[in-house]
Design an enzyme around this catalytic site. Structure first.
Site, mmCIF file in Angstrom:
data_model
loop_
_atom_site.group_PDB
_atom_site.id
_atom_site.type_symbol
_atom_site.label_atom_id
_atom_site.label_comp_id
_atom_site.label_asym_id
_atom_site.label_seq_id
_atom_site.Cartn_x
_atom_site.Cartn_y
_atom_site.Cartn_z
ATOM 1 N N LYS A 39 35.762 40.547 38.710
ATOM 2 C CA LYS A 39 35.734 42.017 38.670
ATOM 3 C C LYS A 39 37.026 42.537 38.039
ATOM 4 O O LYS A 39 38.006 41.798 37.894
ATOM 5 C CB LYS A 39 35.592 42.559 40.091
ATOM 6 N N ARG A 133 33.594 48.638 55.451
ATOM 7 C CA ARG A 133 33.458 49.332 54.174
ATOM 8 C C ARG A 133 31.974 49.322 53.821
ATOM 9 O O ARG A 133 31.292 50.327 53.955
ATOM 10 C CB ARG A 133 34.276 48.647 53.071
ATOM 11 N N TYR A 259 65.851 58.167 33.371
ATOM 12 C CA TYR A 259 65.448 59.456 33.929
ATOM 13 C C TYR A 259 65.972 59.612 35.355
ATOM 14 O O TYR A 259 65.849 58.707 36.178
ATOM 15 C CB TYR A 259 63.924 59.574 33.965
HETATM 16 C C1 LIG Z 1 37.544 41.147 45.299
HETATM 17 C C2 LIG Z 1 36.618 40.493 46.219
HETATM 18 C C3 LIG Z 1 36.748 39.117 46.501
HETATM 19 C C4 LIG Z 1 37.902 38.287 45.988
HETATM 20 O O1 LIG Z 1 39.028 38.478 46.803
HETATM 21 P P1 LIG Z 1 40.399 37.703 46.547
HETATM 22 O O2 LIG Z 1 41.274 38.138 47.653
HETATM 23 O O3 LIG Z 1 40.901 38.151 45.216
HETATM 24 O O4 LIG Z 1 40.075 36.253 46.567
HETATM 25 C C5 LIG Z 1 35.788 38.541 47.307
HETATM 26 N N1 LIG Z 1 34.773 39.273 47.825
HETATM 27 C C6 LIG Z 1 34.637 40.587 47.601
HETATM 28 C C7 LIG Z 1 33.508 41.333 48.216
HETATM 29 C C8 LIG Z 1 35.553 41.241 46.790
HETATM 30 O O5 LIG Z 1 35.418 42.560 46.566
#
Ligand SMILES: *Cc1c(COP(=O)(O)O)cnc(C)c1O
Length: 367
Positions: A39, A133, A259
């Site tokens: 992702k 969630r 800045y």
């Molecule tokens: C992003 C995600 C993962 C991967 O998590 P990591 O901590 O990067 O290994 C696994 N499952 C779900 C549902 C996620 O959203």
């Protein structure tokens, strides 16, 4: 010549990390399938590039952006593709059918969309075991089962849940207890694949890997733990963000940098100006003292991060000159350390890399 900033992506390190996760699971008696989580543009590493590097070994790819999933199919990847947030409307459902994508179903509203199709489709059910969630709660399981019986075109191949605290003190046992209750409630004919662990759970609780796992950050060579470095597990950084010094300033006592003058020299000081800023993805709130490697030596960020530049204290690097190599994170400087200094986590830094940073793909080191 273009601006010297560059993100080097080492595909050999990516394959190494995948194999390391595989071996870690095997060593703990697990034959879990591995969904490579790609992702967010593969955590900033490039979707197609990452899929290509892992295509010979990954059991499947997991993400949540349907356009990215479609682009993988169009590029010819035949792997199972899991949409971890499922579909957002019924048009997405048609795309799932067309491109053979496997959606997660995490709530009744989402399930209702499946009424609109009669096409055979495989899906995962998301169970809420405590993250709160996405996912069905325990008290919805009876209704869910009734609904699923009506949708004969829907083939539920797996149950998925996500751990909220695998990287911290609370661990996963409390969620596994809830998962057991789900299993009882689901009963027969629900004997589905269980898809659970993220990187932290895989590394710390490989016994809870069940049938399939979803590593993200570990694939990219970063540790999910605040207290254990990636090197402890043998993970190798995949992304190295490099740049160069494009100017050097000599400050006298009382001179300020950048800045707002967030840094004031208390003694004469050489300051290096680096071609990297928040428009490249470097965190703007990285404070004085955030580590940076200059000529392979540790130096400290000083002053406010600006859009295109940051400054560093060169007192530890007397031989630095304009053109000297700088590493913002990656090989030699774990991204977790930079993240921690900035009050963030490696995920955010990696995923924040912006389009204007040119990528150099390399494939070296044994993997
Ligand atoms: C992003 C995600 C993962 C991967 O998590 P990591 O901590 O990067 O290994 C696994 N499952 C779900 C549902 C996620 O959203």
């Amino acid at each position: 010549m273009s601006r010297p900033i560059q993100a080097i992506i080492n595909l050999a390190a990516l394959r190494h990390n995948y194999q390391l996760i595989r071996k870690h699971l095997t060593d703990h008696g697990s034959h879990a399938k591995i969904w490579a989580v790609i992702k967010a543009n593969a955590y900033g590493h490039g979707l197609e590039r990452t899929a290509r590097a892992l295509s010979q070994m990954a059991d499947g790819f997991a993400l949540l952006e349907i356009d990215a999933a479609i682009s993988l199919r169009e590029a010819g990847y035949q792997h199972p593709i899991l949409l971890m947030e499922g579909v957002f409307d019924s048009a997405d459902l048609d795309l799932c059918v067309q491109y053979r994508l496997t959606p997660v179903i995490h709530c009744m509203e989402q399930l209702a969309l499946f009424k609109k199709t009669n096409t055979q489709l495989s899906a995962y059910i998301k169970l809420n075991t405590g993250m709160n969630r996405l996912g069905f709660n325990l008290n919805k399981i009876k209704i869910l089962k009734q609904q699923l019986d009506v949708f004969s075109h829907l083939k539920i191949i797996g149950m998925m849940t996500h751990f909220a605290d695998a990287d911290a003190t609370r661990g996963i046992d409390w969620q596994l207890e809830t998962l057991d209750k789900f299993k009882q409630e689901l009963g027969e004919p629900f004997s589905h694949e269980l898809c659970t662990a993220n990187s932290a759970a895989i590394l710390r609780y490989p016994q809870a890997a069940f049938d399939s796992v979803r590593p993200g950050i570990a694939l990219y060579g970063s540790s999910p733990f605040a207290d254990t470095p990636a090197s402890h597990f043998g993970l190798k950084p995949v992304m190295t963000l490099k740049s160069e010094l494009i100017a050097i300033q000599s400050l006298t006592v009382g001179d300020r940098v950048g800045y707002g003058g967030l840094f004031t020299a208390e003694a004469p000081l050489r300051v290096g100006i680096i071609a990297c800023g928040y428009a490249d993805g470097y965190l703007r709130n990285a404070p004085n003292g955030t580590p940076i490697l200059v000529c392979g030596k540790l130096a400290k960020l000083i002053g406010r991060v600006s859009m295109d530049m940051i400054a560093c204290d060169l007192s530890s690097v007397p031989d630095a000159v304009v053109g000297s190599d700088v590493i913002l994170w990656g090989e030699g400087l774990p991204v977790e350390e930079v993240a921690q200094a900035s009050g963030s986590i490696s995920y955010e830094l990696l995923a924040a890399l912006t389009k204007r940073v040119p990528i150099l793909e390399v494939d070296h080191g044994q993997a």
